[in-house]
Scaffold this active site. Sequence first.
Site, PDB file in Angstrom:
ATOM      1  NE  ARG A 150      -2.523   0.610   3.616  1.00  0.00           N
ATOM      2  CZ  ARG A 150      -3.415   0.172   4.493  1.00  0.00           C
ATOM      3  NH1 ARG A 150      -4.691   0.129   4.182  1.00  0.00           N
ATOM      4  NH2 ARG A 150      -3.028  -0.242   5.674  1.00  0.00           N
ATOM      5  CE1 TYR A 151       0.427   4.126   4.188  1.00  0.00           C
ATOM      6  CE2 TYR A 151       0.800   1.913   5.044  1.00  0.00           C
ATOM      7  CZ  TYR A 151       0.102   3.111   5.077  1.00  0.00           C
ATOM      8  OH  TYR A 151      -0.920   3.284   5.971  1.00  0.00           O
ATOM      9  NE  ARG A 197       5.010   1.874   6.380  1.00  0.00           N
ATOM     10  CZ  ARG A 197       4.556   3.051   5.946  1.00  0.00           C
ATOM     11  NH1 ARG A 197       5.094   3.643   4.892  1.00  0.00           N
ATOM     12  NH2 ARG A 197       3.541   3.634   6.565  1.00  0.00           N
ATOM     13  CB  CYS A 242      -3.719 -16.231  15.506  1.00  0.00           C
ATOM     14  SG  CYS A 242      -3.642 -14.988  14.214  1.00  0.00           S
ATOM     15  CB  CYS A 294      -8.538 -10.956  18.641  1.00  0.00           C
ATOM     16  SG  CYS A 294      -6.832 -11.309  19.119  1.00  0.00           S
ATOM     17  CB  CYS A 344      -9.358 -10.556  14.246  1.00  0.00           C
ATOM     18  SG  CYS A 344      -8.090 -10.628  12.966  1.00  0.00           S
ATOM     19  NE  ARG A 387      -4.289  -8.380   7.461  1.00  0.00           N
ATOM     20  CZ  ARG A 387      -3.161  -7.961   8.053  1.00  0.00           C
ATOM     21  NH1 ARG A 387      -2.608  -8.671   9.017  1.00  0.00           N
ATOM     22  NH2 ARG A 387      -2.581  -6.856   7.657  1.00  0.00           N
ATOM     23  CG  ASP A 417      -9.258  -1.752  10.908  1.00  0.00           C
ATOM     24  OD1 ASP A 417      -9.165  -0.529  10.700  1.00  0.00           O
ATOM     25  OD2 ASP A 417      -8.265  -2.499  11.042  1.00  0.00           O
ATOM     26  CG  ASP A 460      -5.492   0.840   8.175  1.00  0.00           C
ATOM     27  OD1 ASP A 460      -5.508   1.401   7.066  1.00  0.00           O
ATOM     28  OD2 ASP A 460      -4.699  -0.071   8.470  1.00  0.00           O
ATOM     29  CE  LYS A 468      -1.767   0.418  10.222  1.00  0.00           C
ATOM     30  NZ  LYS A 468      -1.271  -0.045   8.914  1.00  0.00           N
TER      31      LYS A 468
END
Length: 351
Positions: free
Chosen positions: A90-91, A94, A103, A107, A110, A112, A271, A308, A315
């Site tokens: 996206r940037y 990076r 995981c 969570c 989450c 994602r 999000d 974000d 972000k």
Amino acid sequence: MRGKRLRRPAELVAAGLVPAERAAEIAAVAERFAVAITPEMAALIEPDDPADPIARQFVPSAAELEAAPEELADPIADRRLSPVKGIVHRYPDRVLLKPGHACPVYCRFCFRREQVGPGGEALDAAELETALDYIRARPELWEVIVTGGDPFVLSPRRIGELVRALDAIPHLGVIRFHTRVPVVEPGRVTAALTRALAAEKAVYVAIHANHPRELGEATRAACRRLARAGVPLLGQSVLLKGVNDDAETLTALFRAMVTARIKPYYLHHPDLARGTAGFRPGLAKGRALMAALRGRVSGLCQPSYVLDLPGGHGKVPVGPCYAEPGESAEDWLVSDPWGGRHRYPPRGRTG
Ligand SMILES: *Cc1c(COP(=O)(O)O)cnc(C)c1O
Ligand code: SF4
């Protein structure tokens, strides 16, 4: 030493984390979104407290099946911004590298949550090589953020191979891992893992924690091992209704992080992931909390509060702003941490 993770509704009932009459409801959620709780996190839960902040993060609830109209399957457009499997770009300087989507815990908030899970589309050897080639071919890339899922569920041998492959790419300056392992399964932070992270380039580890109770002695010891291996530690937290959305809890969380050698980096506004409305405070609440910390709590304990933007627009900080334009181009009105307003540069005597 790794104990058994709780995954099935019957296991959550047997552990006393959900009453038997809610087993069917939990089973329906588990069909839609992955469920797992490590023994370390289960041990932190006070089953008699219906508002327990640890249980809220990991124990499923029927509310997750209700999607609010503003919610999205891919809230920050990870999929649209993925040029090859396992990379999100996206940037300009990076990329994210996601070796897998598993995981140790899942969570409930989450971002994602539509992608993570035990199967979790892990990259095979050829796909990982293609992802690394994407990075090798782009000299403008300065940093790789290894995330997922949680990259520290990989074996130290595979983490070491990945670090060596990235360390060998001349244009990279920084290798950053994003993980919850030191909190939720600290026993995985072994000498073999810290050796795997050794590199010529700077290796940073960003640790996700949301409540001061998550930073117990085993987690602090895991952070100490990482820090002694020369790894700078950053903290990432999510502002969550009913978990940490009050000034006392946030203060205790950021202080616990700093004393564990973790520098709070981001406080994320949640999000718009589906079924997570119950976790989202308003932006005004988050801004007021950040303002409450400023001036009262050490600067080491002040992350930047970020949103974000939905749609993959990036972000940005959304915390309180202390400076506004004054009467002329070089005049400003600046607020102090206690709400007093001051001209900058001052005119004549100031109080
Ligand atoms: C969050 C994110 C990053 C990292 O952003 P920083 O502000 O550097 O922490 C990089 N790429 C993508 C796609 C992201 O979502
Ligand atoms: S550890 Fe991170 S990626 Fe995994 S479920 Fe929690 S928030 Fe999602």
